[in-house]
Design a protein around this motif. Sequence first.
Motif, PDB file in Angstrom:
ATOM      1  N   TRP A   1      20.530  28.665 -48.306  1.00 45.08           N
ATOM      2  CA  TRP A   1      20.334  28.173 -49.668  1.00 45.08           C
ATOM      3  C   TRP A   1      21.618  27.578 -50.244  1.00 45.08           C
ATOM      4  CZ3 TRP A   1      16.505  26.344 -52.019  1.00 45.08           C
ATOM      5  CH2 TRP A   1      15.215  26.801 -51.725  1.00 45.08           C
ATOM      6  N   ALA A   2      22.734  28.230 -49.931  1.00 46.45           N
ATOM      7  CA  ALA A   2      24.023  27.709 -50.396  1.00 46.45           C
ATOM      8  C   ALA A   2      24.253  26.313 -49.800  1.00 46.45           C
ATOM      9  CB  ALA A   2      25.152  28.652 -49.992  1.00 46.45           C
ATOM     10  N   VAL A   3      23.877  26.137 -48.529  1.00 48.98           N
ATOM     11  CA  VAL A   3      24.049  24.836 -47.863  1.00 48.98           C
ATOM     12  C   VAL A   3      23.178  23.769 -48.527  1.00 48.98           C
ATOM     13  CG1 VAL A   3      23.591  23.578 -45.706  1.00 48.98           C
ATOM     14  CG2 VAL A   3      24.758  25.788 -45.644  1.00 48.98           C
ATOM     15  N   VAL A   4      21.913  24.123 -48.799  1.00 48.26           N
ATOM     16  CA  VAL A   4      21.005  23.147 -49.431  1.00 48.26           C
ATOM     17  C   VAL A   4      21.524  22.756 -50.813  1.00 48.26           C
ATOM     18  CG1 VAL A   4      18.679  22.821 -50.388  1.00 48.26           C
ATOM     19  CG2 VAL A   4      18.962  23.904 -48.144  1.00 48.26           C
ATOM     20  N   ILE A   5      21.948  23.754 -51.608  1.00 46.16           N
ATOM     21  CA  ILE A   5      22.445  23.457 -52.964  1.00 46.16           C
ATOM     22  C   ILE A   5      23.741  22.645 -52.871  1.00 46.16           C
ATOM     23  CG2 ILE A   5      23.342  24.475 -55.107  1.00 46.16           C
ATOM     24  CD1 ILE A   5      21.465  26.898 -54.536  1.00 46.16           C
ATOM     25  N   TYR A   6      24.634  23.041 -51.961  1.00 48.82           N
ATOM     26  CA  TYR A   6      25.904  22.327 -51.836  1.00 48.82           C
ATOM     27  C   TYR A   6      25.676  20.870 -51.423  1.00 48.82           C
ATOM     28  CZ  TYR A   6      30.254  20.522 -50.190  1.00 48.82           C
ATOM     29  OH  TYR A   6      31.326  19.694 -50.003  1.00 48.82           O
ATOM     30  N   GLU A   7      24.855  20.635 -50.416  1.00 49.73           N
ATOM     31  CA  GLU A   7      24.609  19.275 -49.941  1.00 49.73           C
ATOM     32  C   GLU A   7      23.936  18.410 -51.020  1.00 49.73           C
ATOM     33  OE1 GLU A   7      26.749  18.864 -47.336  1.00 49.73           O
ATOM     34  OE2 GLU A   7      25.161  17.708 -46.356  1.00 49.73           O
ATOM     35  N   THR A   8      23.054  19.032 -51.812  1.00 45.49           N
ATOM     36  CA  THR A   8      22.415  18.297 -52.911  1.00 45.49           C
ATOM     37  C   THR A   8      23.467  17.916 -53.957  1.00 45.49           C
ATOM     38  OG1 THR A   8      20.410  19.593 -52.536  1.00 45.49           O
ATOM     39  CG2 THR A   8      20.532  18.374 -54.600  1.00 45.49           C
ATOM     40  N   LEU A   9      24.352  18.880 -54.289  1.00 49.19           N
ATOM     41  CA  LEU A   9      25.416  18.599 -55.258  1.00 49.19           C
ATOM     42  C   LEU A   9      26.369  17.529 -54.741  1.00 49.19           C
ATOM     43  CD1 LEU A   9      26.404  22.176 -56.526  1.00 49.19           C
ATOM     44  CD2 LEU A   9      25.446  20.322 -57.900  1.00 49.19           C
ATOM     45  N   LEU A  10      26.707  17.615 -53.460  1.00 50.12           N
ATOM     46  CA  LEU A  10      27.668  16.676 -52.873  1.00 50.12           C
ATOM     47  C   LEU A  10      27.146  15.239 -52.939  1.00 50.12           C
ATOM     48  CD1 LEU A  10      30.401  16.428 -51.366  1.00 50.12           C
ATOM     49  CD2 LEU A  10      29.138  16.638 -49.226  1.00 50.12           C
TER      50      LEU A  10
ATOM     51  N   MET B   1       7.872  16.694 -42.790  1.00 55.69           N
ATOM     52  CA  MET B   1       9.309  16.777 -43.077  1.00 55.69           C
ATOM     53  C   MET B   1       9.631  18.076 -43.814  1.00 55.69           C
ATOM     54  SD  MET B   1      11.707  13.995 -45.096  1.00 55.69           S
ATOM     55  CE  MET B   1      11.383  12.616 -44.043  1.00 55.69           C
ATOM     56  N   ASP B   2      10.782  18.637 -43.482  1.00 57.92           N
ATOM     57  CA  ASP B   2      11.236  19.866 -44.122  1.00 57.92           C
ATOM     58  C   ASP B   2      11.254  19.687 -45.648  1.00 57.92           C
ATOM     59  OD1 ASP B   2      12.943  21.848 -45.234  1.00 57.92           O
ATOM     60  OD2 ASP B   2      13.695  22.235 -43.218  1.00 57.92           O
ATOM     61  N   GLN B   3      10.775  20.713 -46.389  1.00 57.25           N
ATOM     62  CA  GLN B   3      10.688  20.588 -47.846  1.00 57.25           C
ATOM     63  C   GLN B   3      12.068  20.460 -48.493  1.00 57.25           C
ATOM     64  OE1 GLN B   3       8.119  23.530 -49.574  1.00 57.25           O
ATOM     65  NE2 GLN B   3       6.388  22.174 -49.250  1.00 57.25           N
ATOM     66  N   THR B   4      13.080  21.106 -47.894  1.00 58.06           N
ATOM     67  CA  THR B   4      14.421  20.996 -48.492  1.00 58.06           C
ATOM     68  C   THR B   4      14.956  19.566 -48.360  1.00 58.06           C
ATOM     69  OG1 THR B   4      15.474  21.700 -46.425  1.00 58.06           O
ATOM     70  CG2 THR B   4      15.001  23.415 -48.042  1.00 58.06           C
ATOM     71  N   VAL B   5      14.590  18.891 -47.258  1.00 56.39           N
ATOM     72  CA  VAL B   5      15.011  17.492 -47.075  1.00 56.39           C
ATOM     73  C   VAL B   5      14.323  16.623 -48.120  1.00 56.39           C
ATOM     74  CG1 VAL B   5      15.053  15.527 -45.490  1.00 56.39           C
ATOM     75  CG2 VAL B   5      15.451  17.830 -44.617  1.00 56.39           C
ATOM     76  N   LEU B   6      13.026  16.878 -48.344  1.00 55.29           N
ATOM     77  CA  LEU B   6      12.286  16.131 -49.369  1.00 55.29           C
ATOM     78  C   LEU B   6      12.904  16.339 -50.747  1.00 55.29           C
ATOM     79  CD1 LEU B   6       8.479  16.485 -48.545  1.00 55.29           C
ATOM     80  CD2 LEU B   6       9.839  14.400 -48.666  1.00 55.29           C
ATOM     81  N   PHE B   7      13.280  17.595 -51.043  1.00 56.01           N
ATOM     82  CA  PHE B   7      13.892  17.927 -52.336  1.00 56.01           C
ATOM     83  C   PHE B   7      15.194  17.144 -52.508  1.00 56.01           C
ATOM     84  CE2 PHE B   7      17.203  20.624 -54.350  1.00 56.01           C
ATOM     85  CZ  PHE B   7      16.722  20.617 -55.656  1.00 56.01           C
ATOM     86  N   ARG B   8      16.026  17.146 -51.460  1.00 57.01           N
ATOM     87  CA  ARG B   8      17.314  16.439 -51.534  1.00 57.01           C
ATOM     88  C   ARG B   8      17.100  14.936 -51.693  1.00 57.01           C
ATOM     89  NH1 ARG B   8      21.057  17.425 -46.777  1.00 57.01           N
ATOM     90  NH2 ARG B   8      22.154  15.817 -47.933  1.00 57.01           N
ATOM     91  N   LEU B   9      16.125  14.391 -50.977  1.00 59.27           N
ATOM     92  CA  LEU B   9      15.828  12.958 -51.088  1.00 59.27           C
ATOM     93  C   LEU B   9      15.346  12.605 -52.499  1.00 59.27           C
ATOM     94  CD1 LEU B   9      14.044  11.959 -47.752  1.00 59.27           C
ATOM     95  CD2 LEU B   9      16.146  10.992 -48.698  1.00 59.27           C
ATOM     96  N   ALA B  10      14.503  13.484 -53.083  1.00 58.19           N
ATOM     97  CA  ALA B  10      13.963  13.223 -54.421  1.00 58.19           C
ATOM     98  C   ALA B  10      15.097  13.232 -55.453  1.00 58.19           C
ATOM     99  CB  ALA B  10      12.911  14.275 -54.775  1.00 58.19           C
ATOM    100  N   VAL B  11      16.002  14.204 -55.352  1.00 60.02           N
ATOM    101  CA  VAL B  11      17.142  14.277 -56.285  1.00 60.02           C
ATOM    102  C   VAL B  11      18.013  13.032 -56.125  1.00 60.02           C
ATOM    103  CG1 VAL B  11      19.261  15.540 -56.867  1.00 60.02           C
ATOM    104  CG2 VAL B  11      17.156  16.804 -56.381  1.00 60.02           C
ATOM    105  N   PHE B  12      18.291  12.662 -54.869  1.00 56.13           N
ATOM    106  CA  PHE B  12      19.157  11.521 -54.577  1.00 56.13           C
ATOM    107  C   PHE B  12      18.551  10.223 -55.134  1.00 56.13           C
ATOM    108  CE2 PHE B  12      20.781   8.286 -51.508  1.00 56.13           C
ATOM    109  CZ  PHE B  12      22.121   8.406 -51.807  1.00 56.13           C
TER     110      PHE B  12
END
Length: 277
Positions: free
Chosen positions: A157-166, A1-12
């Motif tokens: 990067w802006a997309v990853v940060i924005y989606e994590t914040l959202l 799995m993409d690391q950015t997806v893992l990061f977002r899942l972990a934060v969520f």
Amino acid sequence: MDQTVLFRLAVFATLLLVMGTWEAILPYRRGEGQARAGRWLTNFALMICGAALSRFTTGAAMIIAASYAQARGWGLLPLLHLPAPVAVLLAIIGLDCAVYWQHRFTHMFDVLWRFHRVHHVDPGFDISTAVRFHPLEIAISAAYKACFVVILGADAWAVVIYETLLSSFAVFNHGNVQLPRLLDQALRGLFVTPNMHRVHHSAVMDETNSNYGNILSVWDRVFASYREKTREDDRDMMIGLIEFRDSESQSLAGSLFLPFRREPARGNQQEPGKSGS
Ligand SMILES: [Zn+2]
């Protein structure tokens, strides 16, 4: 799995745990614990359906759009030749404004409201409400946001940060948690808070048609949709939609079918699809 997806899942997942604990220790509305098991089952099942559909449709649309636009130098922000952190910050602010309007459009147009009302049908308000969306609304939303990624020229990067914040703010804003009044007021100067977003889930329609913001509270102030509080005490007020309080609307199958159901009359209140905002 993409690391950015893992990061977002972990934060969520971390935020769900923190906010869930906060709700259990210091709930704002005492009655939300009733019928929670059934609500959580439907809401989290909808989340899984949404994630499954996104996986095979528009889930990666924003990242693909960002890479595509970046490779060709498309968008408004690359024209300004800004330092990277400033461009990322402006992209996040621009996307938040676009999603404010997306949310407002879902209340303005009947065809969009039919899907968005799945979120508003929830008779309770807690962290599980944050994930209660019709899968097709999630897919449409991703396509809409991808268009603005190209228009802005937002980088990946802006997309990853924005989606994590959202997704983080979605969980925070739907939290049934006590927040000291002064802290709520201070935060509201810039960000959406649970007390502000709870107004949006009131069963009174002109209160539902207010406070559309997701991350920044500024858009509701600038575009005249800000409402400080509900008329009724928000600890006791009715949450949800008056016209859909039957058990069918609360089930997983009923929620998936809800956009296609005839809307029962709701008395003399304005219907959101016809009210303007
Ligand atoms: Zn809404």
